[in-house]
Design a protein around this motif. Structure first.
Motif, PDB file in Angstrom:
ATOM      1  N   LEU A  23      30.299  51.816  53.532  1.00  0.00           N
ATOM      2  CA  LEU A  23      31.789  52.503  54.225  1.00  0.00           C
ATOM      3  C   LEU A  23      31.409  53.842  54.120  1.00  0.00           C
ATOM      4  CD1 LEU A  23      34.599  51.830  54.990  1.00  0.00           C
ATOM      5  CD2 LEU A  23      35.198  52.121  52.687  1.00  0.00           C
ATOM      6  N   TRP A  24      31.658  54.625  55.167  1.00  0.00           N
ATOM      7  CA  TRP A  24      31.460  56.050  55.346  1.00  0.00           C
ATOM      8  C   TRP A  24      32.747  56.546  55.806  1.00  0.00           C
ATOM      9  CZ3 TRP A  24      26.854  59.072  55.646  1.00  0.00           C
ATOM     10  CH2 TRP A  24      25.657  58.399  55.221  1.00  0.00           C
ATOM     11  N   GLU A  25      32.741  57.800  55.645  1.00  0.00           N
ATOM     12  CA  GLU A  25      33.735  58.936  56.120  1.00  0.00           C
ATOM     13  C   GLU A  25      33.172  59.722  56.935  1.00  0.00           C
ATOM     14  OE1 GLU A  25      36.032  61.008  53.101  1.00  0.00           O
ATOM     15  OE2 GLU A  25      37.179  59.248  52.755  1.00  0.00           O
ATOM     16  N   ILE A  26      33.583  59.724  58.416  1.00  0.00           N
ATOM     17  CA  ILE A  26      32.443  60.460  59.382  1.00  0.00           C
ATOM     18  C   ILE A  26      33.538  61.550  59.881  1.00  0.00           C
ATOM     19  CG2 ILE A  26      30.915  58.629  59.762  1.00  0.00           C
ATOM     20  CD1 ILE A  26      32.457  58.123  62.271  1.00  0.00           C
ATOM     21  N   ASP A  27      32.452  62.382  60.697  1.00  0.00           N
ATOM     22  CA  ASP A  27      33.291  63.651  61.282  1.00  0.00           C
ATOM     23  C   ASP A  27      34.317  63.263  62.112  1.00  0.00           C
ATOM     24  OD1 ASP A  27      33.565  65.639  62.896  1.00  0.00           O
ATOM     25  OD2 ASP A  27      31.790  66.350  63.298  1.00  0.00           O
ATOM     26  N   ALA A  43      35.437  64.307  64.885  1.00  0.00           N
ATOM     27  CA  ALA A  43      34.857  64.310  66.164  1.00  0.00           C
ATOM     28  C   ALA A  43      34.104  63.086  66.971  1.00  0.00           C
ATOM     29  CB  ALA A  43      34.180  65.628  66.307  1.00  0.00           C
ATOM     30  N   LYS A  44      33.420  62.585  66.151  1.00  0.00           N
ATOM     31  CA  LYS A  44      32.585  61.152  66.348  1.00  0.00           C
ATOM     32  C   LYS A  44      33.372  59.943  66.064  1.00  0.00           C
ATOM     33  CE  LYS A  44      28.458  63.789  64.457  1.00  0.00           C
ATOM     34  NZ  LYS A  44      27.345  63.787  63.431  1.00  0.00           N
ATOM     35  N   HIS A  45      34.395  59.965  65.594  1.00  0.00           N
ATOM     36  CA  HIS A  45      35.204  58.877  65.375  1.00  0.00           C
ATOM     37  C   HIS A  45      35.998  58.264  66.342  1.00  0.00           C
ATOM     38  CE1 HIS A  45      38.499  56.394  63.118  1.00  0.00           C
ATOM     39  NE2 HIS A  45      37.579  55.716  62.796  1.00  0.00           N
ATOM     40  N   ARG A  46      35.788  56.885  66.785  1.00  0.00           N
ATOM     41  CA  ARG A  46      36.225  56.406  67.951  1.00  0.00           C
ATOM     42  C   ARG A  46      37.196  55.137  67.402  1.00  0.00           C
ATOM     43  NH1 ARG A  46      31.538  54.935  72.131  1.00  0.00           N
ATOM     44  NH2 ARG A  46      33.237  54.670  73.333  1.00  0.00           N
ATOM     45  N   PRO A  47      38.404  55.391  66.943  1.00  0.00           N
ATOM     46  CA  PRO A  47      39.229  54.335  66.397  1.00  0.00           C
ATOM     47  C   PRO A  47      39.142  53.117  67.253  1.00  0.00           C
ATOM     48  CG  PRO A  47      40.441  56.399  66.294  1.00  0.00           C
ATOM     49  CD  PRO A  47      39.054  56.670  67.321  1.00  0.00           C
ATOM     50  N   PRO A 101      10.161  40.624  65.823  1.00  0.00           N
ATOM     51  CA  PRO A 101      10.894  39.497  66.665  1.00  0.00           C
ATOM     52  C   PRO A 101      11.048  38.343  66.276  1.00  0.00           C
ATOM     53  CG  PRO A 101       9.237  40.903  68.022  1.00  0.00           C
ATOM     54  CD  PRO A 101       9.235  41.336  66.604  1.00  0.00           C
ATOM     55  N   ASP A 102      10.787  38.065  65.217  1.00  0.00           N
ATOM     56  CA  ASP A 102      10.566  36.590  64.695  1.00  0.00           C
ATOM     57  C   ASP A 102      11.695  36.479  63.465  1.00  0.00           C
ATOM     58  OD1 ASP A 102       8.654  35.509  66.267  1.00  0.00           O
ATOM     59  OD2 ASP A 102       7.168  36.285  65.076  1.00  0.00           O
ATOM     60  N   THR A 103      12.151  37.357  63.218  1.00  0.00           N
ATOM     61  CA  THR A 103      13.273  37.506  62.005  1.00  0.00           C
ATOM     62  C   THR A 103      14.797  37.752  62.529  1.00  0.00           C
ATOM     63  OG1 THR A 103      11.520  38.598  60.346  1.00  0.00           O
ATOM     64  CG2 THR A 103      13.981  38.680  59.832  1.00  0.00           C
ATOM     65  N   TYR A 104      15.441  36.689  62.115  1.00  0.00           N
ATOM     66  CA  TYR A 104      16.811  36.668  62.553  1.00  0.00           C
ATOM     67  C   TYR A 104      17.637  37.630  61.829  1.00  0.00           C
ATOM     68  CZ  TYR A 104      21.747  34.874  62.218  1.00  0.00           C
ATOM     69  OH  TYR A 104      23.093  34.869  62.432  1.00  0.00           O
ATOM     70  N   GLY A 105      18.301  38.354  62.685  1.00  0.00           N
ATOM     71  CA  GLY A 105      19.264  39.308  61.974  1.00  0.00           C
ATOM     72  C   GLY A 105      19.984  40.326  63.134  1.00  0.00           C
ATOM     73  N   GLY A 106      20.799  41.196  62.545  1.00  0.00           N
ATOM     74  CA  GLY A 106      21.520  42.140  63.409  1.00  0.00           C
ATOM     75  C   GLY A 106      22.302  43.364  62.667  1.00  0.00           C
ATOM     76  N   SER A 107      23.048  43.963  63.460  1.00  0.00           N
ATOM     77  CA  SER A 107      23.775  44.974  62.541  1.00  0.00           C
ATOM     78  C   SER A 107      25.042  45.387  63.293  1.00  0.00           C
ATOM     79  CB  SER A 107      22.814  46.250  62.376  1.00  0.00           C
ATOM     80  OG  SER A 107      22.009  46.188  63.505  1.00  0.00           O
ATOM     81  N   PHE A 108      25.910  46.043  62.888  1.00  0.00           N
ATOM     82  CA  PHE A 108      27.159  46.511  63.344  1.00  0.00           C
ATOM     83  C   PHE A 108      27.734  47.927  62.876  1.00  0.00           C
ATOM     84  CE2 PHE A 108      28.601  43.988  59.551  1.00  0.00           C
ATOM     85  CZ  PHE A 108      29.289  44.914  59.020  1.00  0.00           C
ATOM     86  N   ALA A 109      28.453  48.497  63.737  1.00  0.00           N
ATOM     87  CA  ALA A 109      29.144  49.946  63.362  1.00  0.00           C
ATOM     88  C   ALA A 109      30.658  49.709  63.758  1.00  0.00           C
ATOM     89  CB  ALA A 109      28.471  50.998  63.762  1.00  0.00           C
ATOM     90  N   TYR A 110      31.371  49.533  63.092  1.00  0.00           N
ATOM     91  CA  TYR A 110      32.937  49.230  63.385  1.00  0.00           C
ATOM     92  C   TYR A 110      33.859  50.822  62.835  1.00  0.00           C
ATOM     93  CZ  TYR A 110      31.760  44.421  63.099  1.00  0.00           C
ATOM     94  OH  TYR A 110      31.015  43.148  63.407  1.00  0.00           O
ATOM     95  N   ASN A 158      39.274  57.924  60.129  1.00  0.00           N
ATOM     96  CA  ASN A 158      37.794  58.419  60.147  1.00  0.00           C
ATOM     97  C   ASN A 158      36.820  57.584  59.266  1.00  0.00           C
ATOM     98  OD1 ASN A 158      38.912  60.666  61.948  1.00  0.00           O
ATOM     99  ND2 ASN A 158      39.664  61.404  59.968  1.00  0.00           N
ATOM    100  N   GLN A 159      37.053  56.344  59.040  1.00  0.00           N
ATOM    101  CA  GLN A 159      36.245  55.673  58.305  1.00  0.00           C
ATOM    102  C   GLN A 159      35.225  54.633  59.296  1.00  0.00           C
ATOM    103  OE1 GLN A 159      38.235  53.191  55.273  1.00  0.00           O
ATOM    104  NE2 GLN A 159      38.401  55.058  54.097  1.00  0.00           N
ATOM    105  N   LEU A 160      33.933  54.477  58.932  1.00  0.00           N
ATOM    106  CA  LEU A 160      32.918  53.752  59.567  1.00  0.00           C
ATOM    107  C   LEU A 160      32.392  52.806  58.818  1.00  0.00           C
ATOM    108  CD1 LEU A 160      31.403  53.599  62.651  1.00  0.00           C
ATOM    109  CD2 LEU A 160      29.687  54.935  61.480  1.00  0.00           C
TER     110      LEU A 160
END
Length: 561
Positions: free
Chosen positions: A228-232, A234-238, A251-260, A265-267
């Motif tokens: 959990l981050w507090e970001i600038d 100006a970069k935050h898009r609620p 390519p053979d490893t299952y996985g993924g990622s996200f940024a919410y 102003n939390q990411l």
């Protein structure tokens, strides 16, 4: 003293009687308890319900993404938006990126399958929602015992589940009771509902005892890491949602990622790695840190501050790995059973829904004067539910990744974008898996070593500083809750053959190989660091590590996660 010797000397344990005992104060367990009380109130009846929660409070151990589909919550509380429920930030847009080491390619919105679309969903802290659910449960008369870990399943003479016993408090590392010792208590119930989350300690025992997984695919898991981050500002898009696939995983490893982009102003950043990965040199924690250095992610974080960290195993096998969920005297709900929809990276709606279905079956049985039998109405109602239909659509999602990322991406598009447009509610084919996650690890000599950069302390971090901000703590003078079946296996097999993978797959620095004075190796277990993610219990290639319940109240104390 062994637990049995302690019981013989200090017992018998006090017993409390309830209609229903719920093990686990997460979304599934609390939904179960709430729905039972709602049904009793509707009919002017009474049902006694208690929830045991091993964390210091409901929500303390809860970790998830989280984008929440409010469908099940709306069924539980139709007017939740008038009850100050902590669903405030609605999703405003979706973005899916395929990453190379320095580049990113966006998927056109019209090609995104519905599983990656989040219109009408909310970015939330699931821990905060669980705290709110706990308040609603108590207002309805549910008893909640935080800081009490269910350590043992109790059985009737006929083999049906009688209830659970909590762990003893005040037992030292040497196994001997010390000042402040308290023997555990027994909670007996007509029905016991288990809602411990993925790879639950007691659920694992029940699945084996009652052979609930007979004829099912082995359960598959991922480890989910979150910051959990507090970001600038100006970069935050609620409300903006970004998912990524590709780099840094091969390519053979299952996985993924996200940024919410959450409120204030939390990411929320998350990274998931399938625990069926093959290379023992891989470290999910280090892959997460490396992912944050990608230009698309780094630019969000520069000038910001990390304020939270956690990790938790999640189920990924879907409906093909779903065990039988009922047995004499009880049931499994939520991620304890494995209802999470991996293609949507969502499980809280499924947890709430299955808790409600189990509660409705239990209440009907209690009304009929039944006890300690199978709640067969629960799986029947699931089969007729919208949740079953949702999970059938995604039943092959994880399996395709064993054929590589390219094929998995193509087939996800076909199954969850094209087929629904053609009128199919589920794929007309089924892919099965036959091996458990721990069996996929290859000998270290057969795999390329992975060199990870050192953390910079600004964007990337080490394990110990991460554990520190998870607020993890355990009473140090207690028996280790990370146990070994055989003490020689970590060095003789895991280190010799697999280069000691436990030192890399653990996201909390619990396991490290150190040198003895004579130059020999030994495994050091830093149980104080454990964030209760259960990864070691799942991924250990020899299945020599067994996670057992520590004293209640220990572990992480997540805030805003």
């Amino acid at each position: 003293m062994s637990p049995q010797q302690i019981l013989e000397q200090y017992g018998p344990r006090e017993a409390m009687e309830y209609d229903v005992v719920v093990v686990g104060g997460g979304p599934a367990g609390l939904a179960t308890a709430i729905r039972l009380k709602q049904l009793a109130a509707l009919e002017g009846g009474e049902v006694s319900v208690v929830v045991l929660e091993k964390g210091s409070e409901p929500g303390a151990h809860i970790l998830a993404g989280t984008i929440m589909d409010p469908r099940a919550l709306t069924e539980l509380f139709p007017k939740w938006n008038e009850m100050d429920a902590p669903l405030k930030q609605e999703v405003t847009g979706d973005q899916f990126l395929f990453l190379s080491e320095t580049g990113a390619k966006a998927t056109p919105e019209f090609l995104l399958p519905d599983c990656f679309k989040n219109h009408g969903n909310y970015i939330i802290s699931l821990g905060t929602l669980v705290r709110w659910l706990g308040q609603q449960a108590e207002a309805l008369g549910v008893e909640i015992f935080p800081g009490f870990a269910a350590a043992e399943v109790l059985y009737n003479d006929d083999g049906s589940v009688k209830g659970v016993a909590t762990g003893n408090m005040g037992v030292g590392k040497d196994g001997e009771p010390h000042d402040g010792f308290q023997i555990g208590m027994e909670l007996h119930a007509k029905y016991t509902i288990f809602a411990e989350g993925a790879r639950g300690h007691l659920g694992k025992q029940l699945i084996e005892r009652f052979k609930l997984d007979a004829g099912r695919d082995p359960q598959s898991y991922g480890i989910g890491l979150k910051e959990l981050w507090e970001i600038d500002p100006a970069k935050h898009r609620p409300g903006h949602v970004m998912h990524t696939a590709g780099w840094p995983l091969d390519p053979d490893t299952y996985g993924g990622s996200f940024a919410y982009h959450a409120e204030n102003n939390q990411l929320m950043l998350g990274f998931v790695v399938g625990l069926d990965y093959a290379n023992p040199w891989l470290s999910p924690f280090e892959e997460f840190q490396r992912w944050k250095t990608h230009p698309e992610i780094r630019k969000l974080l520069e000038g910001g501050k990390r304020i939270g960290y956690g990790a938790r195993a999640i189920t990924a096998g879907g409906i093909l790995s779903l065990p039988k969920t009922v047995f004499r005297g009880g049931a499994l709900v939520g991620c304890e059973a494995g209802y999470l929809n991996a293609s949507r990276i969502k499980g809280s709606h499924a947890a709430i829904k299955t808790g409600m279905l189990a509660a409705e079956a239990a209440y009907a049985a209690l009304k009929a004067g039944r006890q300690h039998d199978e709640l067969s109405d629960y799986p029947k109602s699931f089969d007729e539910s919208w949740l079953r239909e949702e999970l059938e659509l995604s039943r092959n999602f994880k399996q395709w990744f064993k054929k590589g990322r390219t094929i998995a991406t193509l087939m996800t598009g076909i199954e969850q974008w094209l087929l629904p447009k053609l009128g199919f509610k589920a794929p007309p084919w089924t892919l099965h898996r036959s091996a458990a996650d721990h069996t996929y690890l290859k000998p270290a000599a057969e795999c390329a070593q992975i060199t990870y950069p050192k953390p910079d302390g600004q964007i990337t971090f080490d394990r110990l500083s991460s554990v520190f901000i998870s607020n993890t703590n355990h009473e140090e003078n207690q028996p280790a809750h990370l146990t070994l079946k055989r003490a020689d296996v970590p060095v003789a097999t895991n280190l010799a053959k697999y280069a000691g993978p436990e030192s890399r797959y653990c996201p909390a620095g619990v396991y490290e190989f150190v040198k003895n004075d004579d130059g020999s190796d030994r495994l050091q277990i830093n149980a104080q660091n454990c964030v209760h993610c259960k990864t070691c219990d799942i991924k250990d290639p020899t299945q020599n590590i067994v996670w057992v319940t520590p004293e209640g109240g220990g572990g992480p104390n997540y805030a805003g996660m």
